[in-house]
Design an enzyme around this catalytic site. Structure first.
Site, PDB file in Angstrom:
ATOM      1  N   GLY A 268      90.682   4.121  11.297  1.00 42.02           N
ATOM      2  CA  GLY A 268      91.289   2.660  10.997  1.00 42.02           C
ATOM      3  C   GLY A 268      92.627   2.145  11.234  1.00 42.02           C
ATOM      4  O   GLY A 268      92.941   1.470  11.484  1.00 42.02           O
TER       5      GLY A 268
ATOM      6  N   GLU B  59      92.051   1.799  15.045  1.00 43.34           N
ATOM      7  CA  GLU B  59      91.355   0.349  14.672  1.00 43.34           C
ATOM      8  C   GLU B  59      92.181  -0.879  14.489  1.00 43.34           C
ATOM      9  O   GLU B  59      91.976  -2.606  15.167  1.00 43.34           O
ATOM     10  CB  GLU B  59      90.325   0.315  13.943  1.00 43.34           C
ATOM     11  CG  GLU B  59      89.034   0.733  13.879  1.00 43.34           C
ATOM     12  CD  GLU B  59      87.914   1.721  13.056  1.00 43.34           C
ATOM     13  OE1 GLU B  59      88.518   1.900  12.175  1.00 43.34           O
ATOM     14  OE2 GLU B  59      86.686   1.353  13.107  1.00 43.34           O
TER      15      GLU B  59
ATOM     16  N   GLU C 265      85.434   8.705  12.471  1.00 38.74           N
ATOM     17  CA  GLU C 265      85.087   9.278  11.762  1.00 38.74           C
ATOM     18  C   GLU C 265      83.429  10.333  11.904  1.00 38.74           C
ATOM     19  O   GLU C 265      83.155  10.489  10.604  1.00 38.74           O
ATOM     20  CB  GLU C 265      84.778   7.916  12.018  1.00 38.74           C
ATOM     21  CG  GLU C 265      85.337   6.874  10.650  1.00 38.74           C
ATOM     22  CD  GLU C 265      86.360   6.588  11.974  1.00 38.74           C
ATOM     23  OE1 GLU C 265      86.235   7.284  13.686  1.00 38.74           O
ATOM     24  OE2 GLU C 265      87.153   5.280  12.315  1.00 38.74           O
TER      25      GLU C 265
HETATM   26  N1  CAA Z   1      93.083  10.183   4.291  1.00 43.13           N
HETATM   27  C1  CAA Z   1      93.632  10.870   3.871  1.00 43.13           C
HETATM   28  N2  CAA Z   1      94.401  11.491   3.490  1.00 43.13           N
HETATM   29  C2  CAA Z   1      94.874  12.118   5.104  1.00 43.13           C
HETATM   30  C3  CAA Z   1      94.117  11.328   6.129  1.00 43.13           C
HETATM   31  C4  CAA Z   1      92.996  10.157   5.825  1.00 43.13           C
HETATM   32  N3  CAA Z   1      92.581   9.685   7.275  1.00 43.13           N
HETATM   33  N4  CAA Z   1      94.856  11.975   6.991  1.00 43.13           N
HETATM   34  C5  CAA Z   1      95.732  12.819   6.948  1.00 43.13           C
HETATM   35  N5  CAA Z   1      95.598  13.010   5.656  1.00 43.13           N
HETATM   36  C6  CAA Z   1      96.256  13.734   4.596  1.00 43.13           C
HETATM   37  C7  CAA Z   1      95.864  15.531   4.743  1.00 43.13           C
HETATM   38  O1  CAA Z   1      95.497  15.405   3.524  1.00 43.13           O
HETATM   39  C8  CAA Z   1      97.257  15.911   4.114  1.00 43.13           C
HETATM   40  O2  CAA Z   1      97.283  15.706   2.780  1.00 43.13           O
HETATM   41  P1  CAA Z   1      97.497  17.297   1.697  1.00 43.13           P
HETATM   42  O3  CAA Z   1      99.019  17.976   2.748  1.00 43.13           O
HETATM   43  O4  CAA Z   1      97.874  16.615   0.525  1.00 43.13           O
HETATM   44  O5  CAA Z   1      96.133  17.920   2.533  1.00 43.13           O
HETATM   45  C9  CAA Z   1      98.322  15.441   4.795  1.00 43.13           C
HETATM   46  O6  CAA Z   1      97.352  14.392   5.434  1.00 43.13           O
HETATM   47  C10 CAA Z   1      98.862  15.853   5.663  1.00 43.13           C
HETATM   48  O7  CAA Z   1      97.491  15.880   6.760  1.00 43.13           O
HETATM   49  P2  CAA Z   1      96.768  17.664   8.162  1.00 43.13           P
HETATM   50  O8  CAA Z   1      97.441  19.095   6.632  1.00 43.13           O
HETATM   51  O9  CAA Z   1      95.285  17.251   7.556  1.00 43.13           O
HETATM   52  O10 CAA Z   1      97.793  17.607   8.766  1.00 43.13           O
HETATM   53  P3  CAA Z   1      97.315  18.191  11.062  1.00 43.13           P
HETATM   54  O11 CAA Z   1      98.740  17.785  11.591  1.00 43.13           O
HETATM   55  O12 CAA Z   1      96.627  19.877  10.958  1.00 43.13           O
HETATM   56  O13 CAA Z   1      96.229  16.931  11.110  1.00 43.13           O
HETATM   57  C11 CAA Z   1      95.571  15.181  11.538  1.00 43.13           C
HETATM   58  C12 CAA Z   1      95.953  15.693  11.369  1.00 43.13           C
HETATM   59  C13 CAA Z   1      94.314  16.010  12.420  1.00 43.13           C
HETATM   60  C14 CAA Z   1      94.927  14.125  11.399  1.00 43.13           C
HETATM   61  C15 CAA Z   1      94.006  15.128   9.963  1.00 43.13           C
HETATM   62  O14 CAA Z   1      94.916  14.954   9.411  1.00 43.13           O
HETATM   63  C16 CAA Z   1      93.270  15.061  10.423  1.00 43.13           C
HETATM   64  O15 CAA Z   1      91.659  14.843  10.939  1.00 43.13           O
HETATM   65  N6  CAA Z   1      93.311  13.675   9.557  1.00 43.13           N
HETATM   66  C17 CAA Z   1      91.300  12.496   9.433  1.00 43.13           C
HETATM   67  C18 CAA Z   1      91.748  12.344  10.646  1.00 43.13           C
HETATM   68  C19 CAA Z   1      90.215  10.785  10.298  1.00 43.13           C
HETATM   69  O16 CAA Z   1      88.763  11.460  10.101  1.00 43.13           O
HETATM   70  N7  CAA Z   1      90.253   9.714  10.255  1.00 43.13           N
HETATM   71  C20 CAA Z   1      88.931   8.906   9.943  1.00 43.13           C
HETATM   72  C21 CAA Z   1      89.244   8.266   8.842  1.00 43.13           C
HETATM   73  S1  CAA Z   1      87.262   7.224   8.101  1.00 43.13           S
HETATM   74  C22 CAA Z   1      87.689   6.099   8.596  1.00 43.13           C
HETATM   75  O17 CAA Z   1      88.794   5.457   9.199  1.00 43.13           O
HETATM   76  C23 CAA Z   1      87.176   4.831   8.762  1.00 43.13           C
HETATM   77  C24 CAA Z   1      87.047   3.693   9.479  1.00 43.13           C
HETATM   78  O18 CAA Z   1      86.869   3.439  10.446  1.00 43.13           O
HETATM   79  C25 CAA Z   1      88.230   2.514   8.799  1.00 43.13           C
END
Ligand code: CAA
Length: 257
Positions: A108, A111, A131
Site C-alpha cells: 500500500g 500504491e 503482498e
Molecule cells: N504492517 C504492520 N506493521 C509493519 C508493517 C506492515 N505493513 N511493516 C513493518 N511493520 C512493523 C514490524 O512488524 C515491526 O514492528 P515490531 O517492532 O513491533 O515487530 C516494525 O514495523 C519494524 O519492521 P521490521 O522489524 O520487520 O523491519 P525490517 O527492517 O527487518 O524489515 C520490511 C522491513 C522488509 C519492510 C518488513 O517490515 C516487511 O516485510 N514489512 C511488510 C511489507 C509488506 O508485506 N507490505 C504489504 C502489506 S499488505 C498491503 O499493503 C495490501 C495493499 O495492497 C494495500
C-alpha cells in the site's frame, strides 16, 4: 492528528505532509489513511496551497497497509470497511501531489506513492508489491498503476515474486521522476514543488486532470478533454496575466484566479 504531521505553510504555496508512525515503518492503518484523506481534502480547499508534498522518513515512506490491523479480519469485514477505497479518495486531490520517497515504499506504500502525481526518490528507496508473500495480492491499485507505470513484464514479476526494486531500477522503468542522494530527497522534491508553485494554479489543476485522463480513456476522448481544459484556462485571470507578461517580457504574477 495522531499518525501524520502537516505543515500548511512549509514553503511559499507548498504544504508538507509527513507520515508519522516511524516504529511501524509508517504502516498505513485505517486511522492514518483517514487523517491523510481528510488533510488532502482540506489542503485542496486552501487557496494559499498550490502544491503538496507527501513524505515519510529516511527509513520508510510506508511499508504497506497495516498487516497487524488486517490479520484477523474476514472478507466481509474488509468489504464493509472498504479501507482501500481511501487510495481512490487521495487520487481525487486536484492540486499537484509529489511523493518524496526514501526507504521502503511497499504494498500500500508503493500504491500510495503511485497515487501521487510524481515521485522523487532517495537512492536508498525500495519499491515493491510484496503482498503475495503474506498470501494476498495488491489491493489498492498495485496491479493497475504499477503495470501502467513500468509495463506488464516487470509489474507481473514484482507482483508474483514480491521482489523489491531499487530507486535506480525504478528510475530506469519510469516509476520515479528522479533519484538523488538520500540526504537530498526532500530538498529535491521541494525544488520541484517550488517550480510548479510558481505556475498558474488554475492551469496546473486542469493540466493534472488532463494528463490523468490519458490513463482512463482512448486518445480521441483524451484529446477532446484536453482541448476543453485548454480553452477553460482562458476563463482565468492567470491566462491574461501569463500571456501579457510574456509580451511585456516580464515574469508573470499568478494569483489562482
Ligand atoms: N504492517 C504492520 N506493521 C509493519 C508493517 C506492515 N505493513 N511493516 C513493518 N511493520 C512493523 C514490524 O512488524 C515491526 O514492528 P515490531 O517492532 O513491533 O515487530 C516494525 O514495523 C519494524 O519492521 P521490521 O522489524 O520487520 O523491519 P525490517 O527492517 O527487518 O524489515 C520490511 C522491513 C522488509 C519492510 C518488513 O517490515 C516487511 O516485510 N514489512 C511488510 C511489507 C509488506 O508485506 N507490505 C504489504 C502489506 S499488505 C498491503 O499493503 C495490501 C495493499 O495492497 C494495500
Amino acid at each position: 492528528m495522531e499518525f501524520i504531521t502537516v505543515k500548511t505553510q512549509y514553503k511559499k504555496h507548498i504544504a508538507l505532509i509527513n507520515l508519522n508512525r516511524p516504529k511501524e515503518l509508517n504502516a498505513l492503518n485505517l486511522q492514518l489513511m483517514t487523517e491523510l484523506k481528510d488533510t488532502l481534502k482540506a489542503l485542496d480547499e486552501d487557496d494559499d496551497v498550490r502544491v503538496i508534498i507527501l513524505t515519510g522518513n529516511e527509513k520508510a515512506f510506508a511499508a504497506g497497509a497495516d498487516i497487524k490491523q488486517m490479520a484477523g479480519k474476514t472478507a466481509i469485514d474488509m468489504l464493509n470497511v472498504d479501507q482501500f477505497s481511501t487510495w481512490d479518495q487521495i487520487k481525487k486531490t486536484k492540486k499537484p501531489l509529489i511523493a518524496a520517497v526514501s526507504g521502503f515504499a511497499l504494498g500500500g506504500g508503493c500504491e500510495l506513492a503511485m497515487t501521487c502525481d510524481m515521485i522523487v526518490a532517495s537512492e536508498s528507496a525500495k519499491f515493491g508489491q510484496p503482498e503475495i508473500k503474506i498470501g494476498v495480492m495488491p489491493g489498492a491499485g498495485g496491479t493497475q498503476r504499477l503495470t501502467r507505470a513500468i509495463g506488464k513484464a516487470k509489474a507481473m514479476e514484482l507482483v508474483l515474486t514480491g521482489n523489491f526494486i531499487s530507486a535506480e531500477e525504478a528510475l530506469h522503468y519510469g516509476l520515479v521522476n528522479k533519484v538523488v542522494p538520500t540526504e537530498m530527497y526532500l530538498e529535491a522534491a521541494t525544488e520541484l514543488a517550488t517550480q510548479i508553485a510558481q505556475m498558474s494554479p488554475v492551469a496546473a489543476k486542469l493540466a493534472k486532470e488532463s494528463v490523468n485522463r490519458a490513463f482512463e480513456t482512448h486518445l480521441d476522448e483524451g484529446l477532446h478533454f484536453e482541448r476543453k481544459n485548454f480553452y477553460l484556462t482562458f476563463a482565468s485571470e492567470d491566462q491574461t496575466e501569463g500571456m501579457k507578461a510574456f509580451v511585456e517580457k516580464r515574469k508573470p504574477e499568478f494569483t489562482g484566479k
